[in-house]
Write a protein that holds these residues in place. Structure first.
Motif, short mmCIF file in Angstrom:
data_model
loop_
_atom_site.label_atom_id
_atom_site.label_comp_id
_atom_site.label_asym_id
_atom_site.label_seq_id
_atom_site.Cartn_x
_atom_site.Cartn_y
_atom_site.Cartn_z
N UNK A 117 0.83 -1.21 0.00
CA UNK A 117 0.00 0.00 0.00
C UNK A 117 0.86 1.26 0.00
N UNK A 118 1.98 1.22 0.74
CA UNK A 118 2.89 2.37 0.75
C UNK A 118 3.43 2.67 -0.63
N UNK A 119 3.76 1.61 -1.36
CA UNK A 119 4.27 1.78 -2.74
C UNK A 119 3.20 2.38 -3.64
N UNK A 120 1.98 1.88 -3.54
CA UNK A 120 0.89 2.39 -4.36
C UNK A 120 0.59 3.85 -4.05
N UNK A 121 0.63 4.20 -2.78
CA UNK A 121 0.39 5.59 -2.40
C UNK A 121 1.50 6.51 -2.90
N UNK A 122 2.73 6.03 -2.79
CA UNK A 122 3.88 6.82 -3.23
C UNK A 122 3.83 7.09 -4.73
N UNK A 123 3.38 6.11 -5.50
CA UNK A 123 3.36 6.24 -6.95
C UNK A 123 2.13 6.98 -7.48
#
Length: 221
Positions: A117-123
């Motif tokens: 989820x952190x990756x998706x939010x960052x991107x």
């Protein structure tokens, strides 16, 4: 010079602090104190505090924290129902523990989802501190469920989640909320030992009840 800048920033934040944040902090503190004493009224305070924080976190771009408040609203109702539904029954909801296997599965799943989820939010979003935001949100989801089910180790989970949340709120200049979570760190330790005492007492009482009374010589004859 650095300390002066920090002091000025805190002073400016306090001066501009929303009364809504003050109300949310007071209600959140009331929730924890009442939960420590196993008072069902803790869920009323939790619901009100959560409703306020829903808008506060959205305003400072903590998207996952804001979404978490929606979950909290649901869990406040669920927790109230669980505690009320079992309160007057013989099979009263007791403080209990999870197995090491269950803890391992829960922690592992939480960490994997945090990275995803952190990756998706960052991107894809403008979320602040996406990985930390995701971790505190997912950790709080798990830990809140543990509270509704009266799992003893919920207090230990809160130590980790609250500690990480302090940095998150300081970064977003929610200083009063950060102070609240510093106080939480103290209270959750107290809460753990309070629940541990209750757990041990109930476990001993259950063992005594299940132990058959010794037969007397008269009964044997």
């Amino acid at each position: 010079m650095f300390e002066q800048n920090i002091s000025s920033a805190i002073s400016a934040s306090l001066a501009a602090m929303s009364l809504w944040e003050v109300a949310a902090v007071i209600l959140a503190l009331a929730y924890l104190l009442l939960a420590m004493r196993e008072k069902i009224s803790c869920w009323y305070a939790a619901f009100a505090s959560t409703a306020i924080y829903l808008f506060l976190f959205w305003d400072v771009s903590l998207l996952m924290e804001s979404a978490l408040q929606v979950f909290y609203l649901i869990m406040a109702v669920y927790g109230w129902w669980q505690w009320r539904n079992h309160r007057d029954r013989q099979d009263n909801l007791k403080i209990h523990r999870w197995s090491a296997k269950t803890h391992g599965m829960v922690i592992g799943t939480t960490l994997v989802l945090t990275l995803l989820i952190g990756y998706l939010l960052e991107r894809n979003t403008s979320a602040a501190l996406p990985y930390l935001d995701s971790f505190t949100t997912l950790g709080a989801v798990v830990t809140t469920y543990m509270v509704t089910r009266k799992v003893l180790e919920n207090w230990l989970y809160w130590i980790v989640v609250d500690g990480a949340s302090i940095y998150l709120y300081l970064d977003r200049e929610l200083y009063l909320t950060a102070v609240l979570f510093m106080l939480y760190l103290v209270l959750v330790v107290i809460g753990f030992f309070q629940w541990l005492t209750i757990y041990q007492k109930e476990k001993l009482e259950k063992a005594l009840i299940s132990t058959p009374a010794p037969q007397t010589s008269a009964a044997i004859q």
